[in-house]
Enzyme design. Structure first.
Site, PDB file in Angstrom:
ATOM      1  N   HIS A  75       0.845  -1.214   0.000  1.00 54.47           N
ATOM      2  CA  HIS A  75       0.000   0.000   0.000  1.00 54.47           C
ATOM      3  C   HIS A  75       0.872   1.254   0.000  1.00 54.47           C
ATOM      4  O   HIS A  75       0.454   2.304   0.451  1.00 54.47           O
ATOM      5  CB  HIS A  75      -0.949   0.019   1.206  1.00 54.47           C
ATOM      6  CG  HIS A  75      -1.653  -1.279   1.441  1.00 54.47           C
ATOM      7  ND1 HIS A  75      -2.858  -1.596   0.860  1.00 54.47           N
ATOM      8  CD2 HIS A  75      -1.284  -2.374   2.153  1.00 54.47           C
ATOM      9  CE1 HIS A  75      -3.219  -2.811   1.225  1.00 54.47           C
ATOM     10  NE2 HIS A  75      -2.275  -3.315   2.005  1.00 54.47           N
ATOM     11  N   SER A 103      15.534  21.580 -16.819  1.00 52.16           N
ATOM     12  CA  SER A 103      14.333  22.371 -17.066  1.00 52.16           C
ATOM     13  C   SER A 103      14.709  23.613 -17.862  1.00 52.16           C
ATOM     14  O   SER A 103      15.783  24.177 -17.673  1.00 52.16           O
ATOM     15  CB  SER A 103      13.699  22.780 -15.736  1.00 52.16           C
ATOM     16  OG  SER A 103      12.868  23.921 -15.914  1.00 52.16           O
ATOM     17  N   LYS A 140      16.491  22.205 -11.622  1.00 45.03           N
ATOM     18  CA  LYS A 140      15.814  20.935 -11.839  1.00 45.03           C
ATOM     19  C   LYS A 140      16.694  19.862 -12.470  1.00 45.03           C
ATOM     20  O   LYS A 140      17.526  20.129 -13.319  1.00 45.03           O
ATOM     21  CB  LYS A 140      14.577  21.121 -12.746  1.00 45.03           C
ATOM     22  CG  LYS A 140      13.455  21.893 -12.149  1.00 45.03           C
ATOM     23  CD  LYS A 140      12.901  21.301 -10.856  1.00 45.03           C
ATOM     24  CE  LYS A 140      12.250  19.950 -11.039  1.00 45.03           C
ATOM     25  NZ  LYS A 140      10.973  20.059 -11.776  1.00 45.03           N
ATOM     26  N   GLU A 164       9.736   8.600 -16.586  1.00 40.93           N
ATOM     27  CA  GLU A 164       8.355   9.018 -16.826  1.00 40.93           C
ATOM     28  C   GLU A 164       7.854   8.515 -18.180  1.00 40.93           C
ATOM     29  O   GLU A 164       6.722   8.050 -18.317  1.00 40.93           O
ATOM     30  CB  GLU A 164       8.245  10.537 -16.768  1.00 40.93           C
ATOM     31  CG  GLU A 164       8.430  11.093 -15.372  1.00 40.93           C
ATOM     32  CD  GLU A 164       8.620  12.599 -15.396  1.00 40.93           C
ATOM     33  OE1 GLU A 164       7.666  13.313 -15.056  1.00 40.93           O
ATOM     34  OE2 GLU A 164       9.711  13.067 -15.759  1.00 40.93           O
TER      35      GLU A 164
END
Ligand code: ARG
Length: 462
Positions: free
Chosen positions: A155, A276, A282, A289
């Protein structure tokens, strides 16, 4: 001019041709078509349709056409509906009248089906290799991570400590099943449809099994309608790939989460992270992803194509032309994802301190305390309730677990050794479990399985 213009009293409408042509994408089957066409020519010679010297000329013309296509110098013409038509047209240009014999006993229906099977066989074998390479990286990272441990989650809440190697290998075993599926799909699709003709075979004395042999297929079709009318091998390939995509998406998700500042378990190598355009600080996990995101597309290709197949009457229908784009895109996308994720995982570094600190929280030893009581003859349910009550008290009164245990009638000072960092893990000895001995045996078995699968792949390739 099309191959079938004699039947029509007017030329095809331009928009009709634009809508039905598949040349834009199926030129990718060029090499497979040439290979199958050469085998077909040999079959025609065996059937007495071609003389030996005619065979030589046609094979020459096919090879030259194949070379032109491979070199990118092949000139397509407006009447070329698809790659199969284009190749035959070129053979007729090169071999003169003799070229008109090439299509004897063959239909585009069995021609397309055989080329697509050859293509799929080659691509699935290549993808299997990429999966094996990713497994190899997971095995290497697992081996070098040694005794490093981390929290295991259910979980997505911290549950019990596990070796990092155990966690990495869990993904490896999922990929092992993917390899197994790919190998099974490869075996099942290794059936030649060539000789089925348009749908019912031929009156010429063709011997499809000899052509099947020449093309390296394990078997030859048993039913001509089935041979040209089904694409379940494409659906299976799409499923195998979609499931690989699902597995990669889970790895991707974990990389995203574990490399966040909140977790700080993973540090991406600069070569495998992106920056970024606006925020100078960043460092983003775009590879992970996209590995996660591609799964949606791969699943879409599977469900889209199953829907195309549903309800189609026997045998060939033009709907089947819709098999190619999803297949091509799926093999491409999954290959890109496998290679990129492999590069990321090979170079990611692990923050051992952060992972272990997260796993050292005493609450993760709760089940060990329960089993400590069980080993001393307390019924499991009672032990579970006893420890549950201690944990609740610790949380509610903000008292460290160790303090409560030390004075508890069922425990005492002795039990505190269980709370020492790393102890919970080393006491876990059951086979297949997360402890060091079990994991080192697991790693050996994992590597043996990879070696075995690499051999199986070699056998499928022949
Ligand atoms: N490009 C078509 C396909 O991929 C060729 C088959 C056309 N056959 C036919 N009978 N119209 O399916």
């Amino acid at each position: 001019m099309t191959l079938w213009s004699s039947r029509m009293s007017s030329p095809p409408a331009e928009d009709m041709m634009t809508f039905t042509a598949s040349l834009a994408f199926d030129r990718r089957l060029a090499a497979s078509d040439v290979e199958a066409s050469i085998a077909h020519v040999h079959g025609l010679e065996r059937a007495g349709v071609l003389e030996e010297k005619e065979t030589v000329v046609l094979v020459e013309a096919l090879k030259r056409t194949g070379d032109e296509l491979a070199a990118g110098v092949f000139e397509f013409e407006p009447g070329d509906e698809d790659i199969h038509t284009a190749i035959e047209r070129r053979v007729r240009e090169l071999a003169g009248d003799l070229g008109a014999k090439l299509h004897s006993g063959r239909s585009r229906n069995d021609q397309v089906a055989v080329a697509l099977r050859l293509f799929t066989r080659q691509e699935l074998a290549r993808i299997t290799e990429l999966v094996l390479a990713l497994q190899g990286t997971l095995a290497e990272r697992a081996a070098e991570s040694g005794q490093t441990y981390m929290p295991g989650y259910t979980h997505f809440q911290r549950a019990q400590p596990v070796l990092l190697a155990h966690h990495l290998l869990a993904h490896g075993w999922a990929l092992a099943r993917d390899v197994d599926r790919l190998l099974a799909t490869l075996r099942r699709l290794s059936v030649s449809p060539l000789g089925a003709g348009a749908l019912a075979g031929s009156t010429l004395p063709l011997q499809p099994d000899l052509v099947a042999d020449e093309l390296g297929f394990v078997a030859c079709f048993e039913n001509s309608l089935d041979a040209v009318g089904d694409r379940d091998f494409v659906a299976e390939a799409l499923f195998d790939i979609a499931l690989i995509g699902v597995h990669l998406s889970r790895i991707g998700e974990e990389v995203v989460v574990f490399s966040s500042e909140e977790f700080g378990f993973f540090r991406l190598d600069d070569a495998w992270a992106t920056g970024s355009s606006m925020l100078p600080q960043k460092k983003n996990p775009d590879v992970a992803e996209l590995a996660r995101g591609k799964a949606g597309r791969l699943i879409g290709h599977l469900t889209g194509f199953l829907t195309t197949l549903k309800g189609l009457p026997l045998a060939y229908n033009r709907d089947l032309q819709e098999d190619k784009e999803p297949l091509f895109d799926s093999v491409d996308q999954v290959s890109l994802a496998l290679v990129a994720l492999d590069g990321l995982l090979a170079t990611v570094s692990f923050d051992v301190e952060r992972m272990q600190a997260a796993a050292d929280s005493p609450a993760l030893v709760a089940i060990d305390l329960v089993e400590w009581l069980v080993a001393r003859a307390m019924p499991f349910r009672d032990a579970h309730a006893t420890v549950g009550a201690i944990v609740r008290e610790s949380v509610e009164r903000h008292v460290p677990l160790a303090e409560l245990l030390a004075v508890h009638p069922s425990f005492g000072e002795d039990v505190l050794a269980l709370l020492e960092p790393g102890t919970a893990l080393s006491r876990r000895r059951t086979p297949g479990g997360a402890g060091p001995e079990a994991v080192s045996q697991q790693l050996e078995r994992f590597r043996a399985r990879m070696a075995q699968d690499a051999e199986r792949l070699g056998a499928e390739r022949r």
